[in-house]
Design a protein around this motif. Structure first.
Motif, PDB file in Angstrom:
ATOM      1  N   PHE A  41       5.753   2.413  -9.381  1.00  0.00           N
ATOM      2  CA  PHE A  41       4.567   2.749  -8.601  1.00  0.00           C
ATOM      3  C   PHE A  41       3.351   3.122  -9.450  1.00  0.00           C
ATOM      4  CE2 PHE A  41       8.206   3.974  -5.850  1.00  0.00           C
ATOM      5  CZ  PHE A  41       8.054   2.960  -4.934  1.00  0.00           C
ATOM      6  N   GLY A  42       3.543   3.295 -10.740  1.00  0.00           N
ATOM      7  CA  GLY A  42       2.439   3.713 -11.609  1.00  0.00           C
ATOM      8  C   GLY A  42       1.293   2.723 -11.652  1.00  0.00           C
ATOM      9  N   GLY A  43       1.615   1.443 -11.691  1.00  0.00           N
ATOM     10  CA  GLY A  43       0.568   0.425 -11.750  1.00  0.00           C
ATOM     11  C   GLY A  43      -0.327   0.430 -10.528  1.00  0.00           C
ATOM     12  N   SER A  44       0.280   0.542  -9.351  1.00  0.00           N
ATOM     13  CA  SER A  44      -0.535   0.559  -8.131  1.00  0.00           C
ATOM     14  C   SER A  44      -1.362   1.841  -8.038  1.00  0.00           C
ATOM     15  CB  SER A  44       0.346   0.397  -6.892  1.00  0.00           C
ATOM     16  OG  SER A  44       1.233   1.489  -6.763  1.00  0.00           O
ATOM     17  N   LEU A  45      -0.824   2.955  -8.553  1.00  0.00           N
ATOM     18  CA  LEU A  45      -1.610   4.188  -8.554  1.00  0.00           C
ATOM     19  C   LEU A  45      -2.789   4.094  -9.514  1.00  0.00           C
ATOM     20  CD1 LEU A  45       1.222   6.872  -8.443  1.00  0.00           C
ATOM     21  CD2 LEU A  45      -0.362   6.264  -6.615  1.00  0.00           C
ATOM     22  N   LEU A  46      -2.576   3.434 -10.650  1.00  0.00           N
ATOM     23  CA  LEU A  46      -3.665   3.281 -11.614  1.00  0.00           C
ATOM     24  C   LEU A  46      -4.789   2.411 -11.081  1.00  0.00           C
ATOM     25  CD1 LEU A  46      -1.758   2.988 -14.991  1.00  0.00           C
ATOM     26  CD2 LEU A  46      -3.349   4.775 -14.313  1.00  0.00           C
ATOM     27  N   THR A  47      -4.473   1.420 -10.270  1.00  0.00           N
ATOM     28  CA  THR A  47      -5.529   0.581  -9.702  1.00  0.00           C
ATOM     29  C   THR A  47      -6.361   1.350  -8.684  1.00  0.00           C
ATOM     30  OG1 THR A  47      -4.047  -0.316  -8.015  1.00  0.00           O
ATOM     31  CG2 THR A  47      -4.279  -1.570 -10.069  1.00  0.00           C
ATOM     32  N   ARG A  48      -5.789   2.351  -8.080  1.00  0.00           N
ATOM     33  CA  ARG A  48      -6.540   3.171  -7.125  1.00  0.00           C
ATOM     34  C   ARG A  48      -7.472   4.147  -7.819  1.00  0.00           C
ATOM     35  NH1 ARG A  48      -2.033   4.735  -2.585  1.00  0.00           N
ATOM     36  NH2 ARG A  48      -1.600   2.614  -1.952  1.00  0.00           N
ATOM     37  N   GLY A  49      -7.029   4.700  -8.946  1.00  0.00           N
ATOM     38  CA  GLY A  49      -7.881   5.643  -9.660  1.00  0.00           C
ATOM     39  C   GLY A  49      -7.192   6.150 -10.908  1.00  0.00           C
ATOM     40  N   VAL A  50      -7.778   5.858 -12.057  1.00  0.00           N
ATOM     41  CA  VAL A  50      -7.168   6.239 -13.322  1.00  0.00           C
ATOM     42  C   VAL A  50      -7.177   7.752 -13.499  1.00  0.00           C
ATOM     43  CG1 VAL A  50      -7.379   6.028 -15.822  1.00  0.00           C
ATOM     44  CG2 VAL A  50      -7.764   4.047 -14.378  1.00  0.00           C
ATOM     45  N   ILE A  51      -8.309   8.368 -13.220  1.00  0.00           N
ATOM     46  CA  ILE A  51      -8.428   9.816 -13.444  1.00  0.00           C
ATOM     47  C   ILE A  51      -7.512  10.588 -12.501  1.00  0.00           C
ATOM     48  CG2 ILE A  51     -10.019  11.774 -13.333  1.00  0.00           C
ATOM     49  CD1 ILE A  51     -12.198   9.852 -14.309  1.00  0.00           C
ATOM     50  N   ALA A  52      -7.462  10.185 -11.243  1.00  0.00           N
ATOM     51  CA  ALA A  52      -6.600  10.878 -10.277  1.00  0.00           C
ATOM     52  C   ALA A  52      -5.128  10.708 -10.651  1.00  0.00           C
ATOM     53  CB  ALA A  52      -6.848  10.346  -8.874  1.00  0.00           C
ATOM     54  N   THR A  53      -4.745   9.518 -11.109  1.00  0.00           N
ATOM     55  CA  THR A  53      -3.362   9.289 -11.523  1.00  0.00           C
ATOM     56  C   THR A  53      -3.009  10.141 -12.728  1.00  0.00           C
ATOM     57  OG1 THR A  53      -3.447   7.034 -10.676  1.00  0.00           O
ATOM     58  CG2 THR A  53      -1.711   7.537 -12.262  1.00  0.00           C
ATOM     59  N   PHE A  54      -3.903  10.176 -13.712  1.00  0.00           N
ATOM     60  CA  PHE A  54      -3.663  11.002 -14.891  1.00  0.00           C
ATOM     61  C   PHE A  54      -3.592  12.478 -14.519  1.00  0.00           C
ATOM     62  CE2 PHE A  54      -5.210  13.594 -18.420  1.00  0.00           C
ATOM     63  CZ  PHE A  54      -4.246  13.289 -19.366  1.00  0.00           C
ATOM     64  N   ALA A  55      -4.495  12.936 -13.668  1.00  0.00           N
ATOM     65  CA  ALA A  55      -4.492  14.341 -13.251  1.00  0.00           C
ATOM     66  C   ALA A  55      -3.208  14.682 -12.494  1.00  0.00           C
ATOM     67  CB  ALA A  55      -5.710  14.642 -12.394  1.00  0.00           C
TER      68      ALA A  55
END
Length: 89
Positions: free
Chosen positions: A55-69
């Protein structure tokens, strides 16, 4: 850019194995977990890694900063939980 991605993946991969080297004795000696409980804990950890890979790839496409946070917050919460587990005995 590909070299950076490969280097970051290598660091994360090595970090996971290094972490288990230090976390295992801590959980056995200080948190007084049994071998069976530790096995289940690492199984859940592995399943979480698989879910993160899926699921990491789809989360990164939504928002890099939010995924990292979100990932940093999850790791911080787990580290606080680990520290608390060591003080329960």
């Amino acid at each position: 850019m590909a070299r950076f991605g490969l280097a970051a993946s290598a660091v994360a991969f090595i970090g996971q194995f290094a972490a288990s080297t230090y976390i295992t004795p801590f959980l056995l000696e200080h948190a007084h977990l049994s071998g069976g409980a530790l096995t289940v804990l690492f199984l859940v950890y592995g399943c979480g890694g698989i879910a993160g890979s899926l699921f990491g790839g789809s989360l990164l496409t939504r928002g890099v900063i939010a995924t990292f946070a979100g990932a940093a917050t999850a790791v911080a919460a787990l580290l606080v939980g680990l520290a608390c587990a060591g003080t329960l005995s």
